[in-house]
Scaffold this motif. Structure first.
Motif, PDB file in Angstrom:
ATOM      1  N   LEU A 189      28.689  43.918  33.933  1.00 20.06           N
ATOM      2  CA  LEU A 189      29.585  44.151  35.101  1.00 20.06           C
ATOM      3  C   LEU A 189      30.008  42.775  35.459  1.00 20.06           C
ATOM      4  O   LEU A 189      29.606  41.989  35.862  1.00 20.06           O
ATOM      5  N   ARG A 190      31.239  43.115  35.586  1.00 19.97           N
ATOM      6  CA  ARG A 190      32.301  41.947  36.017  1.00 19.97           C
ATOM      7  C   ARG A 190      33.031  42.369  37.292  1.00 19.97           C
ATOM      8  O   ARG A 190      33.647  43.284  37.344  1.00 19.97           O
ATOM      9  N   ASN A 191      32.912  41.383  38.211  1.00 18.16           N
ATOM     10  CA  ASN A 191      33.248  41.594  39.625  1.00 18.16           C
ATOM     11  C   ASN A 191      34.473  40.760  39.704  1.00 18.16           C
ATOM     12  O   ASN A 191      34.115  39.292  39.772  1.00 18.16           O
ATOM     13  N   TYR A 192      35.942  41.079  40.019  1.00 20.79           N
ATOM     14  CA  TYR A 192      36.944  40.292  40.076  1.00 20.79           C
ATOM     15  C   TYR A 192      37.238  40.219  41.656  1.00 20.79           C
ATOM     16  O   TYR A 192      37.807  41.049  42.090  1.00 20.79           O
ATOM     17  N   PRO A 193      36.759  39.252  42.373  1.00 23.24           N
ATOM     18  CA  PRO A 193      37.099  39.554  43.593  1.00 23.24           C
ATOM     19  C   PRO A 193      38.428  39.353  44.157  1.00 23.24           C
ATOM     20  O   PRO A 193      39.224  38.650  43.384  1.00 23.24           O
ATOM     21  N   ALA A 194      38.795  39.684  45.485  1.00 26.01           N
ATOM     22  CA  ALA A 194      40.250  39.556  45.882  1.00 26.01           C
ATOM     23  C   ALA A 194      40.386  38.091  46.105  1.00 26.01           C
ATOM     24  O   ALA A 194      39.384  37.147  46.231  1.00 26.01           O
ATOM     25  N   GLN A 195      41.477  37.308  46.040  1.00 27.67           N
ATOM     26  CA  GLN A 195      41.622  35.977  45.927  1.00 27.67           C
ATOM     27  C   GLN A 195      42.270  35.543  47.303  1.00 27.67           C
ATOM     28  O   GLN A 195      43.442  35.692  47.502  1.00 27.67           O
ATOM     29  N   ALA A 196      41.494  34.930  48.036  1.00 25.04           N
ATOM     30  CA  ALA A 196      41.959  34.531  49.262  1.00 25.04           C
ATOM     31  C   ALA A 196      42.589  33.059  48.927  1.00 25.04           C
ATOM     32  O   ALA A 196      43.485  32.924  50.024  1.00 25.04           O
ATOM     33  N   GLU A 197      42.529  32.435  48.111  1.00 23.84           N
ATOM     34  CA  GLU A 197      43.027  31.248  47.974  1.00 23.84           C
ATOM     35  C   GLU A 197      43.834  31.319  46.486  1.00 23.84           C
ATOM     36  O   GLU A 197      43.285  32.197  45.659  1.00 23.84           O
ATOM     37  N   ALA A 280      42.927  44.032  45.753  1.00 25.93           N
ATOM     38  CA  ALA A 280      42.961  43.468  44.287  1.00 25.93           C
ATOM     39  C   ALA A 280      41.585  43.220  43.789  1.00 25.93           C
ATOM     40  O   ALA A 280      41.450  42.908  42.753  1.00 25.93           O
ATOM     41  N   ARG A 281      40.425  43.626  44.607  1.00 26.76           N
ATOM     42  CA  ARG A 281      39.288  43.482  43.873  1.00 26.76           C
ATOM     43  C   ARG A 281      39.082  44.328  42.913  1.00 26.76           C
ATOM     44  O   ARG A 281      39.470  45.468  42.977  1.00 26.76           O
ATOM     45  N   ARG A 282      38.411  43.861  41.807  1.00 32.32           N
ATOM     46  CA  ARG A 282      38.298  45.073  40.501  1.00 32.32           C
ATOM     47  C   ARG A 282      36.948  44.670  40.013  1.00 32.32           C
ATOM     48  O   ARG A 282      36.170  43.562  39.966  1.00 32.32           O
ATOM     49  N   LEU A 283      36.281  45.881  39.698  1.00 33.11           N
ATOM     50  CA  LEU A 283      35.096  46.111  39.096  1.00 33.11           C
ATOM     51  C   LEU A 283      35.130  46.553  37.658  1.00 33.11           C
ATOM     52  O   LEU A 283      35.513  47.860  37.448  1.00 33.11           O
ATOM     53  N   SER A 284      34.761  45.732  36.733  1.00 31.03           N
ATOM     54  CA  SER A 284      34.740  46.333  35.313  1.00 31.03           C
ATOM     55  C   SER A 284      33.531  46.573  34.672  1.00 31.03           C
ATOM     56  O   SER A 284      32.481  45.476  34.824  1.00 31.03           O
ATOM     57  N   ILE A 285      33.230  47.547  34.163  1.00 33.71           N
ATOM     58  CA  ILE A 285      31.984  47.928  33.535  1.00 33.71           C
ATOM     59  C   ILE A 285      32.129  47.872  32.031  1.00 33.71           C
ATOM     60  O   ILE A 285      32.999  48.682  31.381  1.00 33.71           O
ATOM     61  N   VAL A 286      31.487  46.803  31.594  1.00 32.54           N
ATOM     62  CA  VAL A 286      31.898  46.435  29.964  1.00 32.54           C
ATOM     63  C   VAL A 286      30.765  46.615  29.119  1.00 32.54           C
ATOM     64  O   VAL A 286      29.609  46.103  29.436  1.00 32.54           O
ATOM     65  N   PHE A 287      30.527  47.309  28.070  1.00 31.74           N
ATOM     66  CA  PHE A 287      29.614  47.588  27.200  1.00 31.74           C
ATOM     67  C   PHE A 287      30.029  47.078  25.824  1.00 31.74           C
ATOM     68  O   PHE A 287      30.828  47.490  25.095  1.00 31.74           O
ATOM     69  N   PHE A 288      29.359  45.954  25.424  1.00 29.58           N
ATOM     70  CA  PHE A 288      29.573  45.361  24.080  1.00 29.58           C
ATOM     71  C   PHE A 288      28.745  45.553  23.068  1.00 29.58           C
ATOM     72  O   PHE A 288      27.601  45.397  23.327  1.00 29.58           O
ATOM     73  N   HIS A 289      29.228  46.533  22.276  1.00 36.15           N
ATOM     74  CA  HIS A 289      28.255  47.343  21.103  1.00 36.15           C
ATOM     75  C   HIS A 289      28.035  46.140  20.000  1.00 36.15           C
ATOM     76  O   HIS A 289      29.197  45.711  19.641  1.00 36.15           O
ATOM     77  N   ASN A 290      26.935  45.840  19.628  1.00 34.37           N
ATOM     78  CA  ASN A 290      26.537  45.028  18.441  1.00 34.37           C
ATOM     79  C   ASN A 290      25.713  45.781  17.510  1.00 34.37           C
ATOM     80  O   ASN A 290      24.467  46.305  18.003  1.00 34.37           O
ATOM     81  N   PRO A 291      25.855  45.827  16.416  1.00 33.01           N
ATOM     82  CA  PRO A 291      24.774  46.457  15.449  1.00 33.01           C
ATOM     83  C   PRO A 291      23.426  45.808  15.474  1.00 33.01           C
ATOM     84  O   PRO A 291      23.314  44.677  15.896  1.00 33.01           O
TER      85      PRO A 291
END
Length: 337
Positions: A189-197, A280-291
């Motif tokens: 899970l990647r959290n991209y915070p709002a950019q205050a600066e 602009a805060r964004r949350l991405s749910i990422v599943f990296f599949h590996n054999p």
């Protein structure tokens, strides 16, 4: 036929419940997307929307915790893909460009397999850290059960996609089944915070990179500052956010497996416009599949021929991933020296 320069939307419900003609039609669409741009958007996947929302909500709760509490479950070291990574702690662009100096403007929490195979397999020397214990935060209490359910759902979806891939590559539909039944995938899970600066010069949310494994399943939000891919014309194009869908891309391992018939495409996450604020805060749910770590990765049948010999020596999934982690680690060490 000209190459796709935008990411297509493909309804895989026809593969899941259609007749043979429908299934092969889906496979042809997927083959073209993977050949031309390495990305596609899938609809008709069958994953419960309520599970996605629960995963998103409990993850926001975690990232809203104080920094010190999140650091209690910090990633222990680079070769162990578990735990929390803080804002600017990582630069994914270093896997491609050792001169990338700026840390990415995101924080993340990561787990690996939630269902451990038999001990002999999980602890064999070749297993390395692929079945290392997950590092679960104490709060929120619901995070572990929700993430566990989501991880399993993504494993099932990845198995379906790999069957589509098999047909797309002119293989038996079940060709990959015994190569992914003890997969070493990661949920991040990647959290991209709002950019205050304002970001530093050259700094973005996630630098240009390709993924390491077989495929990635991404669920993200329609917020300012999003995902872009580099198409065959060398142009950065936005990946559209279509409600109820997942974004899929192939990784370096699948490109290698297909003898570069399919492309592992550079992609990045750009900054939101200045002044976008909290929206602009964004949350991405990422599943990296590996054999499975011992799955043999060599040129697939039908991906080589007279004038197109195998481009890579055989390896295994585990060794491929280990080498990629080492490359990234060495690049990071070079920046710190």
């Amino acid at each position: 036929m000209s190459k796709l320069l935008e990411v297509p939307v493909i309804d895989i419900a026809r593969f899941r419940s259609g007749d043979e003609d429908d299934r092969r039609a889906v496979a042809r669409e997927v083959d073209r997307a993977c050949t031309d741009i390495g990305f596609l958007i899938i609809d008709g996947h069958g994953v419960d929307p309520a599970l996605i929302e629960r995963t998103r909500a409990v993850s926001r709760e975690f990232f809203d915790l104080p920094e010190a509490e999140k650091r209690r479950v910090a990633r222990p070291r680079v070769d162990v893909s578990r735990g929390y990574t803080g804002l600017e702690d990582e630069s994914v662009a270093r896997s491609r460009d050792a001169s990338a100096t700026q840390g990415d403007l995101n924080e993340s929490l990561m787990i690996g397999p939630v269902d451990r195979p038999d001990e002999a397999y999980a602890t064999a020397p070749a297993a390395g850290q692929h079945f290392a214990a997950n590092i679960w935060p104490q709060r929120p209490a619901a995070l572990q059960p929700v993430w566990t359910e989501y991880y399993r759902a993504m494993g099932d979806l990845a198995a379906t996609i790999m069957r589509i891939f098999a047909l797309a590559l002119d293989l038996d539909e079940h060709y990959f089944d015994d190569k992914i039944d003890r997969h070493i995938s990661r949920l991040r899970l990647r959290n991209y915070p709002a950019q205050a600066e304002a970001p530093k010069p050259g700094q973005i949310r996630a630098g240009a990179h390709s993924d390491y494994g077989s495929l990635t399943i991404l669920c993200t939000e329609d917020k300012p500052g999003g995902l872009q891919v580099c198409n065959a014309a060398g142009e950065w194009v936005d990946v559209p956010i279509v409600p109820g869908t997942f974004i899929i891309n192939i990784g370096d391992l699948m490109a290698r497996w297909s003898n570069d018939r399919w492309v592992s495409t550079l992609h990045r996450v750009v900054n939101p416009p200045a002044g976008a604020g909290g929206a602009a805060r964004r949350l991405s749910i990422v599943f990296f599949h590996n054999p499975n770590y011992d799955a043999r990765i060599e040129c697939l049948p039908n991906c080589a021929g007279d004038g197109e010999p195998p481009r890579y020596p055989p390896t295994t999934s585990g060794e491929h991933l280990r080498s990629m982690f080492v490359t990234t680690q060495n690049a990071a060490a070079g920046q710190q020296a």
